[in-house]
Write a protein that holds these residues in place. Sequence first.
Motif, PDB file in Angstrom:
ATOM      1  N   TYR A  34      31.693  24.983  44.289  1.00  0.00           N
ATOM      2  CA  TYR A  34      30.916  25.038  45.345  1.00  0.00           C
ATOM      3  C   TYR A  34      30.972  27.090  45.893  1.00  0.00           C
ATOM      4  O   TYR A  34      32.413  26.873  45.804  1.00  0.00           O
ATOM      5  CB  TYR A  34      30.897  24.392  46.543  1.00  0.00           C
ATOM      6  CG  TYR A  34      31.591  23.532  47.171  1.00  0.00           C
ATOM      7  CD1 TYR A  34      32.084  24.665  48.535  1.00  0.00           C
ATOM      8  CD2 TYR A  34      32.533  23.167  46.377  1.00  0.00           C
ATOM      9  CE1 TYR A  34      33.652  24.350  48.971  1.00  0.00           C
ATOM     10  CE2 TYR A  34      34.336  22.823  47.103  1.00  0.00           C
ATOM     11  CZ  TYR A  34      34.469  23.468  48.041  1.00  0.00           C
ATOM     12  OH  TYR A  34      35.686  23.046  49.312  1.00  0.00           O
ATOM     13  N   LYS A  35      30.419  27.294  46.818  1.00  0.00           N
ATOM     14  CA  LYS A  35      31.085  28.544  46.679  1.00  0.00           C
ATOM     15  C   LYS A  35      31.249  28.655  49.012  1.00  0.00           C
ATOM     16  O   LYS A  35      30.107  27.577  49.563  1.00  0.00           O
ATOM     17  CB  LYS A  35      29.697  29.741  47.105  1.00  0.00           C
ATOM     18  CG  LYS A  35      30.349  30.533  45.966  1.00  0.00           C
ATOM     19  CD  LYS A  35      28.941  31.482  45.993  1.00  0.00           C
ATOM     20  CE  LYS A  35      28.592  32.551  44.587  1.00  0.00           C
ATOM     21  NZ  LYS A  35      30.411  32.165  43.963  1.00  0.00           N
ATOM     22  N   GLU A  36      32.527  28.517  49.072  1.00  0.00           N
ATOM     23  CA  GLU A  36      32.386  28.854  50.718  1.00  0.00           C
ATOM     24  C   GLU A  36      32.740  30.145  51.934  1.00  0.00           C
ATOM     25  O   GLU A  36      33.157  30.720  51.047  1.00  0.00           O
ATOM     26  CB  GLU A  36      33.252  27.264  51.093  1.00  0.00           C
ATOM     27  CG  GLU A  36      33.169  27.587  53.041  1.00  0.00           C
ATOM     28  CD  GLU A  36      34.372  26.575  53.063  1.00  0.00           C
ATOM     29  OE1 GLU A  36      34.372  25.913  54.197  1.00  0.00           O
ATOM     30  OE2 GLU A  36      35.385  26.247  51.994  1.00  0.00           O
ATOM     31  N   ASN A  37      31.511  30.849  52.559  1.00  0.00           N
ATOM     32  CA  ASN A  37      31.990  31.915  52.712  1.00  0.00           C
ATOM     33  C   ASN A  37      31.674  33.044  51.797  1.00  0.00           C
ATOM     34  O   ASN A  37      33.384  33.624  51.175  1.00  0.00           O
ATOM     35  CB  ASN A  37      32.974  32.002  53.643  1.00  0.00           C
ATOM     36  CG  ASN A  37      33.022  31.079  55.001  1.00  0.00           C
ATOM     37  OD1 ASN A  37      31.825  31.153  55.269  1.00  0.00           O
ATOM     38  ND2 ASN A  37      33.909  30.170  55.448  1.00  0.00           N
ATOM     39  N   PRO A  42      32.471  21.444  52.680  1.00  0.00           N
ATOM     40  CA  PRO A  42      32.034  21.093  54.086  1.00  0.00           C
ATOM     41  C   PRO A  42      30.873  22.065  54.077  1.00  0.00           C
ATOM     42  O   PRO A  42      29.306  22.045  52.923  1.00  0.00           O
ATOM     43  CB  PRO A  42      32.134  22.881  53.420  1.00  0.00           C
ATOM     44  CG  PRO A  42      33.634  22.523  52.386  1.00  0.00           C
ATOM     45  CD  PRO A  42      32.655  22.030  51.719  1.00  0.00           C
ATOM     46  N   ALA A  43      30.210  21.849  55.141  1.00  0.00           N
ATOM     47  CA  ALA A  43      28.813  21.263  55.988  1.00  0.00           C
ATOM     48  C   ALA A  43      27.679  22.489  55.105  1.00  0.00           C
ATOM     49  O   ALA A  43      26.828  22.654  54.661  1.00  0.00           O
ATOM     50  CB  ALA A  43      28.726  21.135  57.327  1.00  0.00           C
ATOM     51  N   GLY A  44      28.822  23.962  54.901  1.00  0.00           N
ATOM     52  CA  GLY A  44      27.865  25.278  55.368  1.00  0.00           C
ATOM     53  C   GLY A  44      28.142  25.051  53.669  1.00  0.00           C
ATOM     54  O   GLY A  44      27.386  26.734  53.904  1.00  0.00           O
ATOM     55  N   ALA A  45      28.668  24.587  52.652  1.00  0.00           N
ATOM     56  CA  ALA A  45      29.067  25.422  51.314  1.00  0.00           C
ATOM     57  C   ALA A  45      27.490  25.523  50.385  1.00  0.00           C
ATOM     58  O   ALA A  45      26.440  24.966  51.271  1.00  0.00           O
ATOM     59  CB  ALA A  45      29.407  24.214  50.799  1.00  0.00           C
TER      60      ALA A  45
END
Length: 266
Positions: A111-114, A132-135
């Motif tokens: 996944y990508k995070e930021n 993470p929720a924002g992934a």
Amino acid sequence: MKKPLALIAALAVLALPLSAQAHRAWLAPTATVLSGTDAWVGFDAGMSNGVFIPDHAAMRLDGLVITAPDGSTAQAENMMRSRYRSTFDVHLTQPGTWKIANVMSGVTATYKENGEDKRWRGQAAEFPGAIPAGATDVVATRTSNRIETFVTLGAPTDSVFTNPADGLALIPVTHPNDLVAGESATFKLSIDGVAAANVEVVVARGGTRYRDNPEEMTVVTGSDGAFTVTWPKPGMYWLNATVRTPAQGDTIATSAQYVAVMEVLP
């Protein structure tokens, strides 16, 4: 969750489908049919281009489970991991058929995070709360790998042949320690406890190092998961099947692999 990326990447490689890797995984006994009331059997486990030829990497045995005829779990002895193969012994102290299996399962995800690429691997129960929720760009696969072989002390028994509720598994119709060259044997495959229909099973005979012809054949399971193999020659054989399903809705993709090693007698 904050495992080093190098470790996570290594674990992800171990979870790759067996057929997707460039090498084949195998767990081979020194003998499959023994007499008497007490015996020892040695095992080699590796990953290689040709089956049973230790030329690439040793197999990790973190999921090794040895099931005795009475259903109890036995321990491997004299375990060792070298560069190209892992080895261990099993002390057969009960008459009947023993199952030696290396079972691995879990979920791998990217996944990508930021804007940063990340990986995760763990057990299926941990997955819902692991990302993470924002992934974004989450790609996850539930994996199940089962590699096994069978040995019999005295008369063969059927108590170790069960139908697990997860992954790809073999249910013998013909006992795997009662195989003879020139004769046919029938087995069934199940996936998550139900019949695995229309699945290709690759069958290869060992000893390819000195042969130009790899002596492989492919059979396909029927609607009931059954398939039949006619053994052309005696020797140690490698059977491999893979079932993959794509992600659908809230369901993640799955990849299940099964490997068995069986000896065919003259």
